[in-house]
Design an enzyme around this catalytic site. Structure first.
Site, short mmCIF file in Angstrom:
data_model
loop_
_atom_site.label_atom_id
_atom_site.label_comp_id
_atom_site.label_asym_id
_atom_site.label_seq_id
_atom_site.Cartn_x
_atom_site.Cartn_y
_atom_site.Cartn_z
N THR A 124 -3.40 -5.54 -10.85
CA THR A 124 -4.72 -6.10 -11.16
C THR A 124 -4.94 -6.22 -12.66
O THR A 124 -4.38 -5.43 -13.43
CB THR A 124 -5.82 -5.22 -10.55
OG1 THR A 124 -7.11 -5.61 -11.05
CG2 THR A 124 -5.62 -3.75 -10.91
N ASP A 125 -5.80 -7.14 -13.05
CA ASP A 125 -6.16 -7.26 -14.48
C ASP A 125 -6.99 -6.08 -14.96
O ASP A 125 -7.14 -5.88 -16.17
CB ASP A 125 -6.91 -8.57 -14.74
CG ASP A 125 -8.23 -8.69 -13.99
OD1 ASP A 125 -8.54 -7.86 -13.12
OD2 ASP A 125 -8.97 -9.66 -14.27
N GLU A 126 -7.50 -5.26 -14.04
CA GLU A 126 -8.33 -4.12 -14.45
C GLU A 126 -7.55 -3.07 -15.23
O GLU A 126 -8.15 -2.24 -15.91
CB GLU A 126 -9.01 -3.50 -13.23
CG GLU A 126 -9.97 -4.46 -12.55
CD GLU A 126 -10.82 -3.78 -11.50
OE1 GLU A 126 -11.23 -2.63 -11.72
OE2 GLU A 126 -11.07 -4.40 -10.45
N TYR A 148 -9.69 4.10 -10.19
CA TYR A 148 -8.91 3.08 -9.50
C TYR A 148 -7.96 2.38 -10.45
O TYR A 148 -6.74 2.27 -10.19
CB TYR A 148 -9.83 2.05 -8.83
CG TYR A 148 -9.13 0.74 -8.57
CD1 TYR A 148 -8.04 0.68 -7.71
CD2 TYR A 148 -9.53 -0.44 -9.21
CE1 TYR A 148 -7.37 -0.52 -7.48
CE2 TYR A 148 -8.87 -1.64 -8.99
CZ TYR A 148 -7.79 -1.68 -8.13
OH TYR A 148 -7.12 -2.85 -7.91
N LYS A 152 -3.79 2.37 -10.65
CA LYS A 152 -2.99 1.15 -10.62
C LYS A 152 -2.12 1.04 -11.87
O LYS A 152 -0.95 0.64 -11.80
CB LYS A 152 -3.88 -0.08 -10.48
CG LYS A 152 -4.49 -0.27 -9.11
CD LYS A 152 -3.45 -0.39 -8.01
CE LYS A 152 -2.65 -1.68 -8.09
NZ LYS A 152 -1.68 -1.81 -6.96
#
Length: 334
Positions: A124-126, A148, A152
């Protein structure tokens, strides 16, 4: 002929990918390994579940013995399985670390022992953290803000280290916010659509100023397939190209599609560590693999809202307990 193991293949993005890849002429078989937690459902696979190519295994990637057994005989792994909701990670960071990091390590170990030819780790871009200005490239530092995203980011690094240390042919994809049919109604688009269709109010953090890039799930799956087929082991590929919107702008579009007005919106205090803006460039996958998003945002959002309107049996039993937790405490994660 490819024999593909898809973890988390009964979840939102994973099921869309399974339905896509199982149609490929050069794919002989697809095995879905899924724990069927709250966000995973056999029904998400649709007619793909009936395909002679598909084998379904109900199990958890934290079960190393099971992963070892299931991985045997495959030529590729596409790894979607993860705990993925920010709000849940605040109270259960241990579960996120267990699944996202230790589960990923189990898969990498099995891939190494069974000579897997390609391993695509979906992220994810997060992991890049908040970017008030500018955009992240694949070489940008990882600065996750919440459990989270931290889990990741850790799993990304574990996957890439398996390539460096053992030569496991890993590619990592990082996409922006996905949307589309079959998404569990805790993320902002399905939550707002289902609540508004039920005549219920919705809530926005702060003043609705948080910026996200919205990418249709089919465009993400297209990019993941291109990485599966042509990605360079050891490389990271950002998958973006959707539409940048503040949460307030997105809410306006959803209100219009659901025939509601701003009286249905309540503003609540912002959540702790709610990143103000995500942004990344996706030149690499475009230039190297020919990726181009195909779905128009407004048409796709209308199709998504219409799917929830036509399929209340898929979400109505889920919304009541979920929204009781959300109202007065937190809005959906965006």
């Amino acid at each position: 002929m490819k024999r593909v193991l898809v973890t988390g293949g009964a979840g939102f993005i994973g099921s869309h990918f399974v339905k896509r890849i199982i149609q490929a002429d050069d794919v002989a078989s697809v095995t879905v390994l899924d724990a069927l937690t709250y966000a995973g459902h056999i029904e998400n696979l649709g007619v793909a579940f009936l395909s002679e190519k598909l084998r379904f295994v109900h199990g958890d990637i934290t079960d190393a013995a099971l992963v070892e057994e299931v991985a045997a005989g495959h030529t590729a792994v596409v790894h979607f399985a993860a705990e993925s909701h920010v709000d849940r990670s605040y109270a259960a960071a241990d579960a996120f670390l267990s699944t996202n990091v230790l589960g990923t390590q189990n898969l990498l170990d099995a891939a190494r022992r069974h000579d897997i030819e390609r391993f695509v780790h979906v992220s994810t871009d997060e992991v890049y953290g908040p970017l008030p200005e500018g955009s992240a490239t694949e070489a940008s530092p990882l600065r996750p803000s919440v459990p989270y995203a931290a889990a990741k980011a850790a799993s990304d690094l574990v996957a890439l280290s398996a390539y460096q240390t053992h030569g496991v042919p890993v590619c990592v994809t990082r996409s922006s916010n996905n949307f589309g049919a079959y998404q569990y109604p805790e993320k902002i688009i399905p939550l707002f659509v289902t609540r508004l269709l039920s005549g219920e109010p919705v809530t926005l953090h702060g003043r609705g100023q948080h910026v996200r890039n919205w990418l249709h799930v089919e465009d993400n799956c297209q990019g993941i397939e291109q990485v599966l087929r042509g990605g360079i082991p050891g490389e990271v590929y950002n998958i973006g190209g959707g539409t940048d919107l503040t949460s307030r702008e997105l809410t306006g579009h959803i209100l219009s599609l659901c025939g509601a007005d701003w009286d249905a919106v309540t503003y609540i205090p912002d959540r702790q560590a709610n990143d103000i803006r995500y942004s990344m460039v996706w030149d690499k996958i475009a230039s190297q693999l020919g990726y181009r998003p195909k779905r128009d945002f407004h048409e796709s959002l209308a199709e998504t809202a219409d799917w929830y309107r036509r399929n209340p049996d898929r979400w109505a039993p889920l919304v009541a307990p979920l929204t009781r937790r959300v109202v007065g405490r937190s809005a959906a994660h965006v």
